[in-house]
Design an enzyme around this catalytic site. Structure first.
Site, PDB file in Angstrom:
ATOM      1  N   ARG A  85      34.663  28.953 -12.315  1.00 38.66           N
ATOM      2  CA  ARG A  85      34.687  28.709 -10.867  1.00 38.66           C
ATOM      3  C   ARG A  85      35.029  27.246 -10.575  1.00 38.66           C
ATOM      4  O   ARG A  85      35.828  26.935  -9.700  1.00 38.66           O
ATOM      5  CB  ARG A  85      33.337  29.052 -10.226  1.00 38.66           C
ATOM      6  CG  ARG A  85      33.012  30.536 -10.276  1.00 38.66           C
ATOM      7  CD  ARG A  85      31.637  30.834  -9.681  1.00 38.66           C
ATOM      8  NE  ARG A  85      31.173  32.142 -10.079  1.00 38.66           N
ATOM      9  CZ  ARG A  85      31.503  33.279  -9.460  1.00 38.66           C
ATOM     10  NH1 ARG A  85      32.258  33.255  -8.401  1.00 38.66           N
ATOM     11  NH2 ARG A  85      31.044  34.434  -9.905  1.00 38.66           N
ATOM     12  N   LEU A 137      25.843  34.485 -17.241  1.00 38.72           N
ATOM     13  CA  LEU A 137      26.854  34.781 -16.234  1.00 38.72           C
ATOM     14  C   LEU A 137      26.192  34.507 -14.889  1.00 38.72           C
ATOM     15  O   LEU A 137      25.009  34.822 -14.703  1.00 38.72           O
ATOM     16  CB  LEU A 137      27.289  36.242 -16.300  1.00 38.72           C
ATOM     17  CG  LEU A 137      28.082  36.694 -17.532  1.00 38.72           C
ATOM     18  CD1 LEU A 137      28.362  38.191 -17.472  1.00 38.72           C
ATOM     19  CD2 LEU A 137      29.381  35.922 -17.679  1.00 38.72           C
ATOM     20  N   ASP A 138      26.953  33.939 -13.942  1.00 41.08           N
ATOM     21  CA  ASP A 138      26.389  33.681 -12.613  1.00 41.08           C
ATOM     22  C   ASP A 138      25.973  34.994 -11.949  1.00 41.08           C
ATOM     23  O   ASP A 138      26.475  36.052 -12.301  1.00 41.08           O
ATOM     24  CB  ASP A 138      27.431  33.034 -11.696  1.00 41.08           C
ATOM     25  CG  ASP A 138      27.998  31.768 -12.285  1.00 41.08           C
ATOM     26  OD1 ASP A 138      27.282  31.112 -13.051  1.00 41.08           O
ATOM     27  OD2 ASP A 138      29.160  31.457 -11.970  1.00 41.08           O
ATOM     28  N   LYS A 139      25.137  34.839 -10.929  1.00 46.39           N
ATOM     29  CA  LYS A 139      24.660  36.019 -10.195  1.00 46.39           C
ATOM     30  C   LYS A 139      25.832  36.882  -9.682  1.00 46.39           C
ATOM     31  O   LYS A 139      25.790  38.099  -9.713  1.00 46.39           O
ATOM     32  CB  LYS A 139      23.807  35.518  -9.022  1.00 46.39           C
ATOM     33  CG  LYS A 139      22.996  36.572  -8.349  1.00 46.39           C
ATOM     34  CD  LYS A 139      22.086  35.935  -7.316  1.00 46.39           C
ATOM     35  CE  LYS A 139      21.357  37.000  -6.528  1.00 46.39           C
ATOM     36  NZ  LYS A 139      20.634  36.458  -5.396  1.00 46.39           N
TER      37      LYS A 139
END
Ligand code: URA
Length: 239
Positions: free
Chosen positions: A189, A101-103
């Site tokens: 995104r 998962l992205d930051k």
């Protein structure tokens, strides 16, 4: 249990390599070389050896974490101030995150030392659904929604089929759930960016049958037996 499954559950190799190692005659059961991967063995009474070393089933741990913002998933990021395993007691540092998962993304993250399950939950071949709660800028019209569901091109490659359910939509912001079956880098995104609606909030709420439920950010819990059984069934690990 099949010999091939036993070997992969010991953690020394994946199921695919277990098949090869057995066929190559590197595995003994009760001192005799066995080259048939589907040979039934009884872990409590049979003695299995690989290259003359006794093999034991490794105990697997499964943890569900609600990843908060500003924590990175990857253990390899030497510059990160906080990584997901920092949120767990020290004895779980060896666990690996299932996918990334992205930051800035929050939500469901499974951590485990069951490599085969990680492989099957993340590899697109197994088509495991991942559902995200998303907030985007602006309103999504029907054409944009349909094109996201059919697939948009990111990095020269079309995304797979997706399902979108609008939760509510105002002038400047739309909340929705999106279900995808892949896990390309920053996929959600970039999908919404492709239709000019930048994502302002992203949270994974479901992976296969596993649900985030009401765990707060930074909280974690062990999976229960039923949840593990379900994940095994839907990834074909029971066969
Ligand atoms: N898609 C994204 O864009 N980011 C994530 O963290 C997960 C899915």
């Amino acid at each position: 249990m099949r010999l091939q499954v036993f070997l992969s559950k010991s953690g020394i190799c994946s199921r695919r390599s277990a098949l090869e190692l057995i066929k190559q005659g590197l595995v003994r059961v009760n001192s005799a070389i066995v080259t048939e991967p589907s040979t039934q063995i009884y872990p409590e009474k049979d003695s299995v050896e690989f290259r003359n070393n006794k093999v034991r089933i490794k105990r697997f741990t499964y943890i569900l974490l609600n990843k908060p913002k500003n924590v990175v998933t990857t253990k390899e990021d030497k510059f990160a101030s906080r990584i997901v395993t920092d949120l767990l007691p020290k004895q779980f540092f060896h666990l690996n995150p299932c996918g990334r998962l992205d930051k800035d993304t929050t939500g469901l993250l499974l951590l485990t030392n069951d490599g085969e399950l990680i492989y099957r939950l993340t590899h697109p071949r197994f088509e495991i659904k991942k559902t995200y709660f998303v907030k985007i800028k602006g309103q999504l019209n029907n054409i944009e929604k349909q094109s996201l569901e059919k697939g948009v091109v990111i990095d020269g490659k079309k995304t797979g089929l997706a399902k979108i359910k609008i939760i509510n939509s105002f002038k400047d912001v739309t909340s929705l759930n999106i279900e995808i079956r892949e896990g390309r880098k920053r996929q959600v995104r970039r999908m919404f960016l492709a239709v000019n609606h930048p994502v302002t909030e992203l949270k994974r709420i479901r992976e296969g049958s596993l649900e985030l439920g009401n765990l707060g950010p930074g909280q974690w819990r062990f999976l229960n037996k039923d949840e593990i059984k379900q994940l095994y069934e839907e990834t074909g690990l029971n066969n």
